[in-house]
Design an enzyme around this catalytic site. Sequence first.
Site, PDB file in Angstrom:
ATOM      1  N   ASP A  62       0.847  -1.190   0.000  1.00  0.00           N
ATOM      2  CA  ASP A  62       0.000   0.000   0.000  1.00  0.00           C
ATOM      3  C   ASP A  62       0.887   1.245   0.000  1.00  0.00           C
ATOM      4  O   ASP A  62       1.958   1.236  -0.605  1.00  0.00           O
ATOM      5  CB  ASP A  62      -0.906  -0.059   1.244  1.00  0.00           C
ATOM      6  CG  ASP A  62      -2.240   0.644   1.049  1.00  0.00           C
ATOM      7  OD1 ASP A  62      -2.229   1.883   0.973  1.00  0.00           O
ATOM      8  OD2 ASP A  62      -3.279  -0.038   0.974  1.00  0.00           O
ATOM      9  N   HIS A 110      -3.496   6.290   3.791  1.00  0.00           N
ATOM     10  CA  HIS A 110      -4.285   5.119   3.405  1.00  0.00           C
ATOM     11  C   HIS A 110      -3.743   3.809   3.979  1.00  0.00           C
ATOM     12  O   HIS A 110      -4.485   3.008   4.558  1.00  0.00           O
ATOM     13  CB  HIS A 110      -4.305   5.068   1.874  1.00  0.00           C
ATOM     14  CG  HIS A 110      -5.177   4.040   1.270  1.00  0.00           C
ATOM     15  ND1 HIS A 110      -4.738   2.760   0.960  1.00  0.00           N
ATOM     16  CD2 HIS A 110      -6.466   4.087   0.863  1.00  0.00           C
ATOM     17  CE1 HIS A 110      -5.706   2.084   0.401  1.00  0.00           C
ATOM     18  NE2 HIS A 110      -6.779   2.856   0.332  1.00  0.00           N
ATOM     19  N   SER A 292     -11.243  -0.315  -0.345  1.00  0.00           N
ATOM     20  CA  SER A 292      -9.969  -0.383   0.379  1.00  0.00           C
ATOM     21  C   SER A 292     -10.167  -0.770   1.828  1.00  0.00           C
ATOM     22  O   SER A 292      -9.284  -1.391   2.431  1.00  0.00           O
ATOM     23  CB  SER A 292      -9.264   0.974   0.345  1.00  0.00           C
ATOM     24  OG  SER A 292      -8.503   1.135  -0.809  1.00  0.00           O
TER      25      SER A 292
END
Length: 353
Positions: A62, A110, A292
């Site tokens: 990620d 994120h 996600s």
Amino acid sequence: MRVRALMTAALAGMAMLATQTTATAQQAGDPLSEKQWGLAQLRAPEAWSTSTGAGQIIAVVDTGVDLGHPELASKLVPGATFAACGDRPAPCGNGDWRGVDGVGQASDVHGTHVAGIAAAAANNGVGIAGVAPDARIMPVKALENGSGSFEEIGAGIRWATDHGANVINLSLGAQPGTQLLTLLGQGAETKDAIAYAREKGVVVVASAGNETAPLCDTPSWEAGALCVAATDSAELHSVYSNLTLKSDMKAVAAPGGSSLNGCDGDVWSAVPRGTGSAECGQGDYDSLAGTSMAAPQVAGVAALLGAQGRNADSIEQALMKSARTPILGARGVFTPLYGYGVVDAAAAVAQPM
């Protein structure tokens, strides 16, 4: 060809929303767990008496992870950075979210959020509880400023596979239509890396995508990846989520938030310290929505299953056979909205070995 992280923008403000709560002893040790309706939807607390994911490593390929975050610092194994290495040989870092330039991009919160959903520490007096609270996290930074190449992501997947990952989470995806390119052999680095991981016995979990498209985005489209669509707190298919159609039909659904009902209608997790939004009012935590957020819920349950001694095939089968389809009440029945259904951790860990 660039691949991006998959989350939607959370709307400002606190909506009046009736959500499920975990209603377990975890709440006393994790103050935000009462907001984690996703744990209740997954029936994760009911599974913890059987498995908490001990001994499993979840690689989060990620944007990198805040290595000092109190939810994650004690849970980490060595990681690596493959994004934005420039002239440096890869890997060129340790998986920190700030990257090789030392600058934390806004979109790169994120990876920390994803990691927290999967395996944040439980009963540590702060924040949330992860789906697999005793699993460990391997931070692999393959995205910078929210995007990365197939080559960088593929390299991250291979590195994670070779360094002990049991589960790999890919909360990222390319634009709809890219599936055709990979079918034609273009941009195959990530596709081939997923096949490599799967051959080595690693479970690969990937986000379906946020374009309301019928097909799972690549890389969740690829053989060897389990595609995950998103649900909201009412267990309905999230309005932004792609459907679960892919050639091998390996797909499920999990809590991803609504993106329409404010902070508590989305998914709470850790973010790099001090980066939480003012709207949601928590400096080290935030509420985000997207497929996600759905994928690491499934990666966490995969770790619960792996800790029982199951191999990758058995983990996938347990996830799909025990998943439930809302309204219909069926288990292990494929539909375009939910794949084989919403993942049910308690039912999954009770599946025959």
